[in-house]
Design an enzyme around this catalytic site. Structure first.
Site, PDB file in Angstrom:
ATOM      1  N   LYS A  72       0.770  -1.241  -0.055  1.00 43.43           N
ATOM      2  CA  LYS A  72       0.083   0.245   0.126  1.00 43.43           C
ATOM      3  C   LYS A  72       0.967   1.117  -0.043  1.00 43.43           C
ATOM      4  CE  LYS A  72      -3.826   1.878   2.675  1.00 43.43           C
ATOM      5  NZ  LYS A  72      -4.960   1.748   3.816  1.00 43.43           N
ATOM      6  N   SER A 148      -9.720   1.846   2.924  1.00 50.00           N
ATOM      7  CA  SER A 148      -8.939   2.528   1.741  1.00 50.00           C
ATOM      8  C   SER A 148      -7.865   1.667   1.018  1.00 50.00           C
ATOM      9  CB  SER A 148      -8.098   3.653   2.733  1.00 50.00           C
ATOM     10  OG  SER A 148      -7.239   2.789   3.624  1.00 50.00           O
ATOM     11  N   SER A 172      -9.843  -0.727   6.845  1.00 47.76           N
ATOM     12  CA  SER A 172      -9.379  -0.335   5.620  1.00 47.76           C
ATOM     13  C   SER A 172      -8.722  -1.527   5.008  1.00 47.76           C
ATOM     14  CB  SER A 172      -8.315   0.748   5.584  1.00 47.76           C
ATOM     15  OG  SER A 172      -9.007   1.767   5.536  1.00 47.76           O
TER      16      SER A 172
END
Ligand code: GLN
Length: 469
Positions: A72, A148, A172
């Site tokens: 990420k 997210s 997330s």
């Protein structure tokens, strides 16, 4: 099947038997990204040469030797840009060090490869708040991948790479895993070091793996978990082998169904799938026990005070001086900060900073922030009591499946409310996992299994039983 579409455990077997090389895997991941990520939009960037040369040198005797893992884009990887999905950091920041999670992956032989898309600074639930690009849900075209960590989930679901890392402040990892039909684990707060993860809500943030299978999740947790002197909140607890006992089943396990999570607000299909999963576990020898988490209705309000409060403080470092793109020709010093921040942050991040600054300001601190901390304690006590009765708790991950792209992009409140089932684990610090159930009308649905503090072995074992059917 392409190598990028394989699980970590099967790649490990193929590497060990000499049928493939680490270079074959990395090359296939590169090829998949080239041919299909234009449509999916999971990756923001990737560095082919360094990954190929790491593959050449991979030590296959290590537990993750030669296996590429997507990262990420809010986790620092030495020498690579880290955008946090923000225009503020785009072309303005290159990580000068490895996050501890990254050095641990490398020490286990893995190859961190490619940076996945996210809602700006991890604030959001659909990845539509990314200021860099849109990410499609490969499991449900036209729908959001969740967020997210939407890029991390989409990369695995789209079979671009076998596994990724995400971060979970309020859901997330679990929510995009649920929406994309993959496995997402949020470990106990402190189980994995946060050093090098760009901070959003420091008392809530946790790094974790997104994978195709529960076994792969355990494999990655083995490498990532452990104490880190660089993160004072990391736990000193011993790290067991999380792959051990995965197949022991749920015989004798006590599993709670919290009544407050099964109300009218939840889509009937989601409810039906979760209840069916519970019945299946019961038929395998688990005891299903109705439980109560009475302060659930306050969780969203509590989280949306504490998380923005911490974010407003954490994000003060992005000012165009220490970090981020600097406004051109500001009139004076103050406008340098103001203009840089006004241009650099997107609307959701600004909303959070304003909210956070408000609840921390004198006069409002007691009414909002302090009260939220007290309610947080009540929520924690709810879970403590529940875990005196049960080993793990079964819930939906989200009230509905993935919505259509754009459907709630302009309705932040609607998005906030949909976090209801995931945020308590962050407020309390417990672990949770999302494991795929049977899709409904083509849309993936995940089951959330919440465990007590350091209860990863229990929830992994239970998730494995769900996965095995
Ligand atoms: N959806 C939640 C939020 O917007 C959670 C985000 C996260 O876990 N990073 O804050």
């Amino acid at each position: 099947m392409s190598l990028a579409a394989s699980t970590l455990s099967s790649l490990r077997r193929q590497l060990n038997s000499g049928d493939i090389t680490a270079r074959d895997i990395v090359q296939d991941v590169i090829q998949q990204i080239h041919s299909r990520d234009g449509e999916i939009g999971a990756f923001i960037s990737h560095h082919e040469e360094s990954a190929l040369s790491a593959a050449e040198k991979a030590d296959l005797t290590l537990p993750l030797g030669g296996l590429p893992i997507g990262i990420k884009d809010n986790i620092n990887v030495l020498g690579e840009p880290c955008t946090c999905g923000s225009q503020f950091l785009k072309n303005a920041y290159t990580a000068p060090y490895d996050a501890t999670a990254i050095s641990k992956l490398k020490a286990a032989g893995a190859i961190p490869f490619g940076r996945t898309n996210l809602d700006e600074f991890a604030m959001g639930s659909s990845t539509e708040n990314s200021a860099i690009q849109i990410t499609q849900n490969p499991a449900a075209p036209g729908h959001i991948p969740g967020g997210s960590s939407g890029g991390s989930a989409a990369a695995v679901a789209g079979k671009l790479i076998p596994a990724t890392l995400g971060s979970d402040t309020g859901g997330s990892i679990r929510q995009p895993a649920s929406h994309c039909g993959v496995v997402g684990l949020k470990p106990t707060y402190g189980r994995i070091s946060r050093y090098g993860l760009v901070a959003f809500g420091s008392s809530l943030d946790q790094i974790g793996p997104l994978t195709q299978t529960v076994e792969d999740s355990a494999l990655l947790l083995n490498a990532l978990a452990g104490h880190d002197p660089r993160d004072s909140t990391s736990l000193r607890a011993a790290v067991p082998d999380y792959t051990e006992g995965l197949d022991q089943g749920v015989q004798g396990m006590k599993l709670g169904l919290p009544q407050e999570y099964f109300t009218d607000g939840i889509c009937p299909k989601v409810r039906e799938r979760v209840e069916t999963a519970a019945k299946k576990l019961e038929s395998q020898g688990a005891e299903i026990i109705p439980i109560s988490l009475p302060h659930t209705e306050y969780a969203v309000a509590t989280y949306y005070i504490i998380a923005p409060a911490e974010a407003s403080s954490n994000l003060s470092r992005f000012d165009g001086v220490r970090y981020g793109n600097r406004a051109e020709k500001p009139a004076d010093m103050l406008s340098l900060y103001q203009d840089s921040r006004a241009a650099g942050f997107g609307p959701e991040v600004k909303r959070r900073i304003i909210l956070g600054t408000y609840v921390l300001s004198s006069g409002y601190y007691d009414a909002f922030y302090l009260r939220a901390q007290k309610v947080r304690t009540l929520i924690r006590q709810d879970f403590q009591k529940a875990f005196e009765q049960v080993d793990a708790i079964l819930t939906p991950v989200a009230p509905e499946g993935p919505s259509k792209m754009g459907a709630s992009a302009d309705d932040p409140l609607k998005q906030f409310l949909a976090d209801i089932f995931t945020i308590s684990a962050n407020l309390v610090g417990n672990c949770g996992i999302s494991v795929p159930l049977e899709p409904s009308e083509g849309l993936p649905i995940g089951l959330q299994i919440l465990g007590p503090h350091l209860g990863e072995q229990t929830i992994l074992r239970c998730a494995r039983a769900v996965e095995a059917g």
